[in-house]
Design an enzyme around this catalytic site. Structure first.
Site, mmCIF file in Angstrom:
data_model
loop_
_atom_site.group_PDB
_atom_site.id
_atom_site.type_symbol
_atom_site.label_atom_id
_atom_site.label_comp_id
_atom_site.label_asym_id
_atom_site.label_seq_id
_atom_site.Cartn_x
_atom_site.Cartn_y
_atom_site.Cartn_z
ATOM 1 N N ASN A 13 35.071 55.091 47.225
ATOM 2 C CA ASN A 13 36.604 55.241 47.432
ATOM 3 C C ASN A 13 37.299 56.246 46.720
ATOM 4 O OD1 ASN A 13 39.398 55.046 48.116
ATOM 5 N ND2 ASN A 13 39.373 52.700 47.360
ATOM 6 N N LYS A 15 40.237 57.566 46.643
ATOM 7 C CA LYS A 15 41.739 57.167 46.278
ATOM 8 C C LYS A 15 42.129 58.639 46.230
ATOM 9 C CE LYS A 15 40.445 53.321 43.641
ATOM 10 N NZ LYS A 15 40.747 52.018 42.868
ATOM 11 N N HIS A 99 43.219 47.864 51.322
ATOM 12 C CA HIS A 99 42.992 48.179 49.778
ATOM 13 C C HIS A 99 44.068 47.386 49.085
ATOM 14 C CE1 HIS A 99 42.279 49.643 45.889
ATOM 15 N NE2 HIS A 99 40.908 49.884 46.452
ATOM 16 N N GLU A 101 45.601 48.416 46.485
ATOM 17 C CA GLU A 101 46.582 49.453 46.019
ATOM 18 C C GLU A 101 47.698 49.411 47.219
ATOM 19 O OE1 GLU A 101 44.008 52.485 44.798
ATOM 20 O OE2 GLU A 101 43.336 51.166 43.125
ATOM 21 N N GLU A 171 37.193 42.381 46.671
ATOM 22 C CA GLU A 171 37.643 43.143 45.335
ATOM 23 C C GLU A 171 38.904 42.311 44.427
ATOM 24 O OE1 GLU A 171 36.897 47.672 45.916
ATOM 25 O OE2 GLU A 171 38.834 47.306 46.691
ATOM 26 N N GLY A 177 39.865 49.202 38.700
ATOM 27 C CA GLY A 177 40.271 50.238 38.070
ATOM 28 C C GLY A 177 40.527 50.022 36.461
ATOM 29 N N SER A 217 35.295 48.156 39.429
ATOM 30 C CA SER A 217 34.640 48.546 38.281
ATOM 31 C C SER A 217 33.151 48.615 38.552
ATOM 32 C CB SER A 217 35.113 47.780 37.091
ATOM 33 O OG SER A 217 36.587 48.073 36.903
ATOM 34 N N GLY A 238 35.359 52.886 43.157
ATOM 35 C CA GLY A 238 36.413 54.025 42.855
ATOM 36 C C GLY A 238 35.941 54.825 42.113
HETATM 37 P P1 PGA Z 1 37.239 50.923 40.702
HETATM 38 O O1 PGA Z 1 37.898 50.936 42.393
HETATM 39 O O2 PGA Z 1 35.865 51.033 40.980
HETATM 40 O O3 PGA Z 1 37.657 52.354 40.247
HETATM 41 O O4 PGA Z 1 37.307 49.848 39.880
HETATM 42 C C1 PGA Z 1 37.310 50.071 43.170
HETATM 43 C C2 PGA Z 1 38.444 49.946 44.325
HETATM 44 O O5 PGA Z 1 39.523 50.266 44.173
HETATM 45 O O6 PGA Z 1 37.823 50.056 45.464
#
Ligand code: PGA
Length: 255
Positions: A13, A15, A99, A101, A171, A177, A217, A238
């Site tokens: 992803n 983003k 997601h 976010e 998630e 993140g 992460s 991500g």
């Molecule tokens: P991240 O994001 O791997 O940077 O923690 C995962 C995601 O938001 O799908």
């Protein structure tokens, strides 16, 4: 059916990262590194404006391209939104919905997530449906309730036939993140709870066939252990998906 019959899906992803020219380079570099690695499906979910160049760069490789959101209406006065038919015609095969976010910053609710998932499935796209608890919910000991409720609301009205194109991404919001990762046991437990709800909603057989990813992460250092868990069928990645060398190591871990 056991884990062995589910093919893992490693999805990136991106983003809001990468311009179209950067996307072209990154997809090409990723595709080269994951060439012939057929033990899992490899997907990169890119910004809308990058889809065309990503698809061009992915042509003839085992990398599939997806988007990061989709609107639920077929067309009309919805400034800034993109429909499932539009995505389909670009050649995108996957789309992320729900997601955290989108939920946190853009007001998405389980109701709109469900509508977006249904629109994408109706068009024939694969859906990567994200859900997970926030830190306060985990600390309050209500993770199981929260993710069960999200699973039920987000899948409302989706048929067993359509479930063949649904991937769930568990998630935990506190792990996204942040550099904090769920332990393999926490990830396995949560994915198992979601699988149990799917068994209740559909059937045990369908639940066993559903791909449930972990996201938050995940990186080249922790992927192997997370992916070794019986209920963890892949990852939604991500930060580490922006670096082809790191992302391809996660793909290696899924072989
Ligand atoms: P991240 O994001 O791997 O940077 O923690 C995962 C995601 O938001 O799908």
């Amino acid at each position: 059916m056991k884990k062995e019959v589910r093919k893992a899906v490693i999805a990136g992803n991106w983003k809001m990262n990468m311009t179209p020219s950067q996307a072209k380079e990154a997809v090409a570099a990723t595709a080269k590194l994951v060439e012939g690695k057929s033990g899992c499906d490899v997907v990169l979910c890119v910004p809308f404006v990058d889809i065309a160049s990503a698809i061009e760069a992915a042509k003839g490789t085992n990398v599939k391209i997806g988007a990061q959101n989709v609107h639920f209406e077929k067309k009309g006065a919805f400034t800034g939104e993109v429909s499932a038919d539009m995505l389909l015609e670009t050649g995108a095969e996957y789309v992320i919905v729900g997601h955290s976010e989108r939920r946190q910053y853009f007001g998405e609710t389980d109701e709109t997530v469900n509508k977006r998932a249904k629109a994408a499935l109706d068009a024939g796209l694969f859906v990567i449906l994200c859900l997970g608890e926030v830190l306060e919910q985990r600390q309050a000991g209500i993770t199981a309730e929260i993710i069960s409720m999200q699973t039920k609301l987000d899948l409302a009205g989706i048929t067993a036939e359509q479930m063949k194109k649904v991937i769930i991404a568990y998630e935990p919001v506190w792990a996204i993140g942040t550099g904090l990762t769920a332990t393999p046991e926490q990830a396995d437990e949560a994915c198992g709870i979601i699988r149990g709800v799917i068994a209740e909603l559909y059937s045990a057989e369908l639940a066993e066939a559903t791909v449930i990813q972990y996201g938050g992460s995940m990186n080249d250092g922790n992927a192997a252990e997370l992916l070794s868990k019986v209920n963890v069928d892949g990852g939604l990645i991500g930060g580490a998906s922006l670096v082809p060398e790191k992302f391809s190591k996660i793909v290696d871990a899924a072989q």
